[in-house]
Motif scaffolding. Structure first.
Motif, short mmCIF file in Angstrom:
data_model
loop_
_atom_site.label_atom_id
_atom_site.label_comp_id
_atom_site.label_asym_id
_atom_site.label_seq_id
_atom_site.Cartn_x
_atom_site.Cartn_y
_atom_site.Cartn_z
N ARG A 331 0.83 -1.20 0.00
CA ARG A 331 0.00 0.00 0.00
C ARG A 331 0.87 1.26 0.00
O ARG A 331 0.66 2.18 0.76
CB ARG A 331 -1.00 -0.02 1.16
CG ARG A 331 -1.88 -1.25 1.16
CD ARG A 331 -3.05 -1.18 2.13
NE ARG A 331 -4.04 -0.22 1.65
CZ ARG A 331 -4.41 0.86 2.32
NH1 ARG A 331 -3.86 1.13 3.49
NH2 ARG A 331 -5.30 1.69 1.84
N ARG A 332 1.83 1.25 -0.91
CA ARG A 332 2.66 2.40 -1.19
C ARG A 332 2.40 2.84 -2.64
O ARG A 332 1.99 2.03 -3.47
CB ARG A 332 4.15 2.07 -1.02
CG ARG A 332 4.53 1.45 0.31
CD ARG A 332 4.15 2.35 1.48
NE ARG A 332 4.83 3.64 1.41
CZ ARG A 332 4.32 4.78 1.88
NH1 ARG A 332 3.11 4.80 2.42
NH2 ARG A 332 5.02 5.89 1.80
N PRO A 333 2.61 4.09 -2.98
CA PRO A 333 2.40 4.53 -4.36
C PRO A 333 3.28 3.75 -5.32
O PRO A 333 4.45 3.46 -5.03
CB PRO A 333 2.81 6.01 -4.32
CG PRO A 333 2.60 6.42 -2.89
CD PRO A 333 2.96 5.21 -2.08
N ILE A 334 2.73 3.40 -6.48
CA ILE A 334 3.43 2.57 -7.46
C ILE A 334 3.59 3.33 -8.77
O ILE A 334 2.63 3.92 -9.28
CB ILE A 334 2.66 1.26 -7.72
CG1 ILE A 334 2.60 0.41 -6.44
CG2 ILE A 334 3.30 0.46 -8.85
CD1 ILE A 334 1.70 -0.82 -6.55
N LEU A 335 4.81 3.31 -9.29
CA LEU A 335 5.10 3.80 -10.64
C LEU A 335 5.23 2.57 -11.54
O LEU A 335 6.14 1.76 -11.36
CB LEU A 335 6.39 4.62 -10.65
CG LEU A 335 6.94 5.01 -12.03
CD1 LEU A 335 5.95 5.89 -12.79
CD2 LEU A 335 8.28 5.72 -11.89
N ALA A 336 4.32 2.44 -12.50
CA ALA A 336 4.28 1.25 -13.34
C ALA A 336 4.80 1.57 -14.73
O ALA A 336 4.20 2.34 -15.47
CB ALA A 336 2.85 0.72 -13.43
N LEU A 337 5.93 0.97 -15.08
CA LEU A 337 6.49 1.10 -16.42
C LEU A 337 6.24 -0.23 -17.12
O LEU A 337 7.05 -1.16 -17.05
CB LEU A 337 7.98 1.44 -16.35
CG LEU A 337 8.32 2.72 -15.57
CD1 LEU A 337 9.81 3.01 -15.64
CD2 LEU A 337 7.51 3.91 -16.07
N ALA A 338 5.10 -0.33 -17.76
CA ALA A 338 4.65 -1.56 -18.40
C ALA A 338 3.70 -1.20 -19.53
O ALA A 338 3.02 -0.16 -19.49
CB ALA A 338 3.95 -2.47 -17.39
N GLU A 360 9.29 0.81 -22.85
CA GLU A 360 10.12 1.08 -24.02
C GLU A 360 10.00 2.51 -24.52
O GLU A 360 10.81 2.95 -25.34
CB GLU A 360 9.72 0.12 -25.16
CG GLU A 360 10.00 -1.34 -24.87
CD GLU A 360 8.92 -2.02 -24.05
OE1 GLU A 360 9.07 -3.22 -23.75
OE2 GLU A 360 7.91 -1.34 -23.70
N ASP A 361 8.99 3.25 -24.08
CA ASP A 361 8.73 4.61 -24.57
C ASP A 361 9.40 5.63 -23.65
O ASP A 361 8.86 6.01 -22.62
CB ASP A 361 7.22 4.86 -24.62
CG ASP A 361 6.86 6.16 -25.31
OD1 ASP A 361 7.71 7.07 -25.36
OD2 ASP A 361 5.72 6.27 -25.77
N GLU A 362 10.59 6.06 -24.05
CA GLU A 362 11.40 6.94 -23.21
C GLU A 362 10.67 8.21 -22.82
O GLU A 362 10.74 8.66 -21.67
CB GLU A 362 12.69 7.26 -23.95
CG GLU A 362 13.71 8.04 -23.16
CD GLU A 362 14.97 8.25 -23.98
OE1 GLU A 362 15.44 9.41 -24.04
OE2 GLU A 362 15.47 7.28 -24.57
#
Length: 410
Positions: A331-338, A360-362
């Motif tokens: 239950r912590r903030p999540i940065l999702a790079l997917a 993949e999108d810089e």
């Protein structure tokens, strides 16, 4: 009490694999649902790394039998080289030589109602298939990842063996189980005649482990926002280059500087690669590379981080990192790079994650970092609700597996 013979390479004291958690928690919790596990695993000699921290969580009432096995690259290599056929379908194929006779002995002794084997160690399915064929006991093939994929395995001969193993598993097993909806759908398309025998039982988190983890609410690095990636960084499947390039630009602009930010990579298994990339993009002062720690200590770190980082390339759209479920429970903030259309993004979006971009999108990654940093500064970053988190517990997954076993044996 019915019995299940569980064939699993990933089992304590093996260290360094999140796959241990799936089997271990099933072993702990299946007796609550009327199923007694008997474990058939490999001798620790075959493991690359070992740790005693999870051995104490194996129930003392559970029979655990360890068959002789070698690691081809470690025990059968000369000058670092070995015969390729001795490592097909994987480096632990020798495990089968002792595991099949031992497994038949266990079947005669314990008379299990079901055999369960779990991949991604392909040899486990070879063992499960042989035991089921010789004994007539129904077999459940558990796929934590898809097997034969486009370009994977890269070696053509290994790919052929993977294809043969998965075909036998899906066609002969009473049920094949996958951990993501995308993987299950893919295999229903591959094997339409067996689509009715394909089920989904996702991974999850273990509540007892979180309850035992210390949560002091103290900042990991006082005065800084900490963004944590816990686990392996694969060079291709979780390629960090777009992330590091984006961090480099944000550092030059003063948006994310070492004075206020620390990006932590815990047990990446590829520290040399990350160090080189950090130098290339001039962000060595932002990046902190940290060694493996005990499982509950890793959970404590998640609970104390300001943000948690998920990386998953679009080539793995039908897979979900096991850590994602632990992130949701933390239950912590999540940065999702997917990839937004993949299963990982779908899981996290449903958990309320606000910041999501294709790995993949810089430029999309840079935008997500800007948004995430702003949300943290303003205290507006969302976290998963208790109800959403609880729906992903290992207890609920074990109940699903027990019901599947019940269905198979009638």
């Amino acid at each position: 009490m019915r019995r299940v013979l569980m064939v699993a390479y990933h089992f304590p004291p093996l260290a360094g694999s999140s796959g241990i958690q799936r089997t271990l928690r099933f072993v702990q919790q299946l007796p609550q649902h009327g199923w007694e596990p008997i474990v058939l695993t490999a001798n620790p000699l075959a493991y690359d790394q070992t740790s005693s921290d999870l051995l104490g969580e194996v129930p003392t009432s559970t029979p655990v039998h360890r068959a002789w096995a070698l690691n081809t690259s470690k025990h059968l290599a000369i000058g670092g080289r070995y015969i390729a056929s001795m490592a097909r379908p994987d480096r632990w194929v020798s495990w089968r030589l002792a595991a099949v006779p031992l497994g038949m002995h266990l079947i005669r002794k314990y008379r299990p109602d079901v055999i369960w084997s779990t991949y991604p160690i392909a040899t486990a399915h070879l063992i499960g298939a042989r035991l089921a064929a010789r004994s007539g006991v129904p077999w459940v093939a558990d796929f934590r990842d898809p097997m034969a994929q486009s370009g994977y395995p890269a070696d053509p001969e290994t790919w052929k063996q993977f294809k043969q193993i998965e075909t036998e598993a899906v066609s002969r097993a009473a049920h094949s189980v996958f951990t993501t909806p995308g993987a299950a759908d893919e295999y229903r398309r591959r094997y339409p005649n067996h689509a009715g025998k394909i089920a989904v039982i996702e991974n999850g988190y273990d509540e007892s482990s979180f309850s035992a983890a210390s949560n002091t609410s103290a900042a990991l690095e006082p005065g800084k926002f900490t963004l944590l990636h816990s686990g392996i960084v694969y060079p291709s499947e979780r390629d960090p280059r777009p992330l590091f390039a984006a961090l480099g630009r944000l550092k030059r602009e003063g948006v994310m500087t070492a004075e206020h930010w620390s990006i932590r990579f815990r047990a990446s298994d590829n520290d040399a690669m990350l160090s080189e990339l950090a130098r290339k993009y001039d962000i060595t002062d932002l990046i902190k590379l940290l060694p493996p720690i005990r499982y509950r200590e890793a959970l404590s770190e998640m609970l104390s981080a300001d943000g948690l980082l998920v990386m998953q390339g679009r080539g793995c759209n039908a897979q979900i990192p096991a850590k994602a479920y632990e992130y949701i429970r933390a239950r912590r903030p999540i940065l999702a790079l997917a990839d937004p259309v993949g299963d990982t993004a779908g899981l996290l979006r449903n958990a309320g994650v606000q910041t999501l971009a294709a790995l993949e999108d810089e430029h999309a990654v840079e935008g997500a970092l800007r948004q995430f940093s702003e949300l943290l500064r303003n205290g507006n970053a969302s976290v998963a609700s208790d109800m959403v988190a609880q729906s992903h517990s290992r207890e609920s997954r074990t109940l699903e597996l027990a019901r599947l076993f019940d269905q198979i044996v009638g």
